[in-house]
Design a protein around this motif. Structure first.
Motif, short mmCIF file in Angstrom:
data_model
loop_
_atom_site.label_atom_id
_atom_site.label_comp_id
_atom_site.label_asym_id
_atom_site.label_seq_id
_atom_site.Cartn_x
_atom_site.Cartn_y
_atom_site.Cartn_z
N SER A 67 0.85 -1.19 0.00
CA SER A 67 0.00 0.00 0.00
C SER A 67 0.88 1.24 0.00
CB SER A 67 -0.92 0.02 1.23
OG SER A 67 -1.78 -1.10 1.25
N VAL A 86 -2.35 3.28 -3.87
CA VAL A 86 -2.60 1.85 -4.06
C VAL A 86 -2.82 1.22 -2.69
CG1 VAL A 86 -1.31 1.61 -6.23
CG2 VAL A 86 -0.12 1.29 -4.06
N ILE A 101 -2.02 -4.49 -2.58
CA ILE A 101 -1.69 -5.07 -3.89
C ILE A 101 -0.87 -6.34 -3.69
CG2 ILE A 101 -0.55 -4.72 -6.11
CD1 ILE A 101 -3.02 -2.96 -5.68
N GLY A 120 -3.80 4.17 -10.01
CA GLY A 120 -2.62 3.71 -9.28
C GLY A 120 -1.60 2.97 -10.13
N LYS A 121 -1.78 2.99 -11.45
CA LYS A 121 -0.90 2.23 -12.35
C LYS A 121 0.55 2.72 -12.27
CE LYS A 121 -3.26 3.38 -16.03
NZ LYS A 121 -4.20 4.30 -15.39
N THR A 141 1.89 4.56 -10.00
CA THR A 141 2.40 4.42 -8.63
C THR A 141 3.06 3.06 -8.44
OG1 THR A 141 0.73 5.92 -7.72
CG2 THR A 141 1.78 4.39 -6.18
N ILE A 142 2.44 2.00 -8.97
CA ILE A 142 3.03 0.66 -8.86
C ILE A 142 4.39 0.62 -9.56
CG2 ILE A 142 2.80 -1.72 -9.67
CD1 ILE A 142 -0.10 -1.63 -8.97
N LEU A 179 -6.88 -2.10 -12.41
CA LEU A 179 -6.84 -1.34 -11.17
C LEU A 179 -8.00 -0.34 -11.16
CD1 LEU A 179 -3.10 -0.38 -10.53
CD2 LEU A 179 -4.44 -2.14 -9.40
N GLY A 218 -6.99 2.36 -6.81
CA GLY A 218 -5.85 1.86 -6.07
C GLY A 218 -5.90 0.40 -5.70
N GLU A 219 -6.97 -0.31 -6.06
CA GLU A 219 -7.09 -1.72 -5.71
C GLU A 219 -7.26 -2.58 -6.96
OE1 GLU A 219 -9.34 -2.63 -2.01
OE2 GLU A 219 -10.06 -0.57 -2.20
#
Length: 409
Positions: free
Chosen positions: A11, A40, A43, A62-63, A65-66, A217, A220-221
């Motif tokens: 997260s 996120v 994950i 959140g793409k 961010t990952i 996504l 964020g999930e």
């Protein structure tokens, strides 16, 4: 089991508002409730060598961010990230380039940042420049490069360091079609050679071409994870559900949640059917048979002259047929609030044998957003005895003209 990439309950949250710049502001804010945004949340996924994962979702899902967490640009608030192997990342246009240096100098700079020795860079230099296709400008400062040239050189360096892990964001979208095709082919080659790939894109066809599996996504999930074909189909359903969940909020809030495919649900597609000419519902048709695509739509607000469309897709996501009233020059009527309508699309199923997915969508007259959209309303099957392959069955015949003997003296 050895993973190249593994995320466990990862997260990441960010503080909303201005950061504290000095001790005085910190003490002033001490008793003020701080607001956070979870970019996120929780994950979990793992990839082994030679596996690929596409990540799709609306803006703000959140793409990126990952990718930043994986490339260690930022670190998780909680959870664990395992990365085993040399990784290369292309997550921001011009990242790792110095604007005052030439393309040549930046190849060596960027290669060094990615963990290559000078001798390795020299060995691959010609291949990098040739792949990028900017030989004439290699000694020009990159501050004079176009965004497409940045993308060409950045991807070329990232893809030629023999990465065990490759992270690619949407930056390829700025390149021309020919270069994008070359990039996708290079990514497939790397996967075959054992590179683990994570690819973020809004281009569903590219995701399906490059990645065996994908995740969707939303806020964020992980909303879905499975084959890329199923993920791209599910994407539309997730956006549709999101629109229903946010009917009572402002359009600004909806836009933030579902990005580029806004659905207001001021009109809702209640039911989709595909019928024979006698109005009998079925899911199996002989090739060439006439059929009717029928949709029942409920209107909750006035809908002046909406654009109505139907589409047929192959299970791998490719569009086989797409029809809209806008393209056909058809003026649809105005629909009043609190009414329902039955919409028919008569068509001839000149398709080869196989299974297909049927979708219907309803857009505003100015095409600014959707009332409702269902990309996979139902599946149907076409059977054929002609042995034709492909999508369309053009019912080709065969004949031989009379053969005559050529006589010579």
């Amino acid at each position: 089991m050895m993973y190249s990439i593994k995320l466990t309950d990862v997260s990441k949250k960010y503080r909303i508002g201005k950061s504290s710049l000095n001790l005085r502001s910190i003490f002033r804010r001490k008793n003020i409730a701080t607001k956070f945004h979870w970019a996120v949340k929780n994950i979990n996924f793992g990839l082994q060598a030679g596996e690929s994962m596409g990540i799709i979702g609306p803006n703000g899902a959140g793409k990126t961010t990952i990718l930043k967490l994986l490339s260690k640009v930022t670190f998780p608030t909680s959870g664990q990230i395992e990365m085993n192997g040399r990784f290369s990342a292309l997550i921001e246009l011009g990242a790792g380039f110095h604007p005052e240096l030439s393309g040549r100098e930046n190849v060596f700079l960027n290669g060094t940042i990615l963990g290559m020795r000078k001798a390795e860079i020299q060995k691959r230099f010609d291949d990098i420049v040739q792949f990028a296709g900017i030989e004439k400008f290699i000694d020009t400062p990159v501050k004079r490069y176009s965004s497409g040239m940045y993308a060409r050189l950045g991807f070329s360096v990232a893809a030629h360091v023999d990465p065990q892990i490759l992270l690619v964001d949407e930056v390829l979208a700025v390149g021309d079609m020919a270069f994008q095709k070359k990039c996708y082919e290079r990514m497939q080659q790397l996967i075959q050679n054992g590179t683990t790939l994570i690819f973020v894109s809004h281009n569903m066809r590219a995701i399906q071409k490059v990645c065996e599996r994908s995740m969707v996504l939303y806020r964020g999930e992980i909303a879905f994870e499975g084959s890329s074909a199923d993920a791209t189909a599910e994407y539309s359903n997730i956006l549709r559900k999101a629109a229903a969940d946010f009917q009572d909020v402002s359009s600004e809030d909806i836009s933030e949640g579902i990005g580029q495919q806004i659905m207001t649900h001021e009109a809702v597609i209640e039911k989709i059917e595909i019928l024979k000419q006698n109005n009998e519902a079925t899911n199996t048709f002989p090739s060439g048979e006439n059929a009717i695509v029928r949709a029942k739509i409920n209107f909750y607000k006035d809908a002046p002259a909406p654009v109505i469309a139907c589409s047929i897709r192959h299970p791998d996501g490719q569009v086989v047929y797409d029809f809209t009233t806008e393209w056909a020059g058809i003026q649809t009527p105005d629909f009043s609030a609190f009414t329902s309508a039955i919409i028919d699309f008569p068509l001839q199923l000149n398709l080869s044998a196989g299974s297909y997915q049927l979708g219907v969508n309803l857009a505003y007259k100015d095409l600014s957003k959707y009332y409702d959209r269902i990309d996979r309303g139902l599946d149907f099957v076409v059977v054929s005895s002609s042995g034709a392959r492909g999508f369309a069955d053009l019912h080709a015949g065969f004949s031989v003209s009379k053969i005559t003997e050529n006589k010579t003296n």
